[in-house]
Write a protein that holds these residues in place. Structure first.
Motif, short mmCIF file in Angstrom:
data_model
loop_
_atom_site.label_atom_id
_atom_site.label_comp_id
_atom_site.label_asym_id
_atom_site.label_seq_id
_atom_site.Cartn_x
_atom_site.Cartn_y
_atom_site.Cartn_z
N ASP A 79 0.81 -1.23 0.00
CA ASP A 79 0.00 0.00 0.00
C ASP A 79 0.84 1.27 0.00
OD1 ASP A 79 -2.45 -1.42 -0.01
OD2 ASP A 79 -2.31 -1.71 2.16
N ASP A 80 1.96 1.25 -0.77
CA ASP A 80 2.81 2.44 -0.83
C ASP A 80 2.55 3.27 -2.09
OD1 ASP A 80 3.93 0.86 -2.82
OD2 ASP A 80 5.98 1.02 -2.05
N GLY A 81 1.53 2.88 -2.87
CA GLY A 81 1.19 3.62 -4.08
C GLY A 81 1.92 3.15 -5.33
N THR A 82 2.80 2.17 -5.21
CA THR A 82 3.53 1.62 -6.34
C THR A 82 3.17 0.15 -6.49
OG1 THR A 82 5.39 3.13 -5.91
CG2 THR A 82 5.83 1.23 -7.33
N ASP A 83 2.72 -0.22 -7.70
CA ASP A 83 2.38 -1.62 -7.94
C ASP A 83 3.58 -2.51 -7.64
OD1 ASP A 83 -0.12 -0.85 -8.75
OD2 ASP A 83 0.13 -1.43 -10.85
N ASP A 84 3.28 -3.72 -7.15
CA ASP A 84 4.35 -4.66 -6.80
C ASP A 84 5.32 -4.88 -7.95
OD1 ASP A 84 3.15 -4.92 -4.33
OD2 ASP A 84 2.14 -6.79 -4.86
N GLY A 85 4.79 -4.97 -9.18
CA GLY A 85 5.64 -5.23 -10.34
C GLY A 85 6.56 -4.08 -10.70
N ASP A 86 6.25 -2.87 -10.20
CA ASP A 86 7.09 -1.70 -10.48
C ASP A 86 8.20 -1.54 -9.44
OD1 ASP A 86 5.69 -1.07 -12.76
OD2 ASP A 86 4.28 0.24 -11.70
N GLU A 87 8.14 -2.34 -8.39
CA GLU A 87 9.19 -2.31 -7.38
C GLU A 87 10.19 -3.40 -7.74
OE1 GLU A 87 7.71 -2.19 -3.38
OE2 GLU A 87 5.95 -1.08 -4.01
N HIS A 88 11.05 -3.07 -8.67
CA HIS A 88 11.98 -4.05 -9.25
C HIS A 88 12.96 -4.60 -8.23
CE1 HIS A 88 10.52 -2.92 -13.19
NE2 HIS A 88 10.67 -1.66 -12.84
#
Length: 197
Positions: A79-88
């Motif tokens: 829930d940090d505003g960044t999709d899981d897939g974008d957190e490389h």
């Protein structure tokens, strides 16, 4: 008395063998390298390989979600505003083709190195294939829900995998790494799978 003792020991040995083999064999019935317990908790199929599926459409496949401790049904698990897939996971720091050594700079700091061999599966994100798809690669059926039905319209077929196999030429400095699996064997760290963005 001797026959009954031998029979009892044989029965005990058999029961112990079954106890050890049974749970180990049942831990990953579909062979996707994701434990059944985790798949059950997140309502994923135990019959069909779930490793490369992405039910929440966040760009991170289920195996990556499992390894990172994320929820495969929530596109932003923390829930940090960044999709899981974008957190490389990180990015390619360097690759030495002569030795096969790959170093990945980790997203959270530090780096990790291992060998890339002929057995290493390297996959690249194929934007063209993704664009030609309807965008809901794993949300089959009229409601967009993914369920455990098989066959046409079901949620557990292998369609929608928009990554393509690519070679070591894709391991260029700065390229983002979505997922990587490193195994240790015979004193060597070897990449089993690398998924590049």
């Amino acid at each position: 008395m001797r026959k009954s003792t031998t029979a009892a020991l044989a029965a005990l040995a058999f029961a112990l063998l079954m106890a050890l083999a049974g749970p180990a064999a049942a831990r990953d019935r579909n062979g996707d390298r994701i434990p059944d317990r985790w798949e059950k908790r997140h309502h994923l199929s135990l019959k069909v390989d779930q490793a490369k599926r992405d039910q929440d459409g966040d760009g991170l496949r289920n195996r990556g979600e499992f390894k990172a401790g994320l929820d495969p049904r929530d596109e932003d698990s923390d829930d940090d505003g960044t999709d899981d897939g974008d957190e490389h996971a990180g990015s390619v720091e360097r690759f030495d083709a002569a030795t096969g050594k790959l170093t990945i700079a980790l997203f959270g700091g530090g780096s990790i190195s291992g060998l890339v061999t002929d057995a290493t599966e390297i996959e690249c994100d194929d934007d063209e294939a993704r664009a030609s798809h309807d965008g809901d690669e794993d949300r089959s059926g009229p409601s967009g829900d993914d369920d455990d039905r098989s066959g046409p319209g079901g949620g557990d077929d292998d369609e929608g995998d928009d990554d393509e196999d690519c070679g070591t030429e894709a391991l260029t400095a700065g390229r983002k790494v979505d997922e990587a699996e490193l195994t240790l064997s015979d004193g060597k760290a070897t990449f089993r799978e690398i998924e590049l963005d």
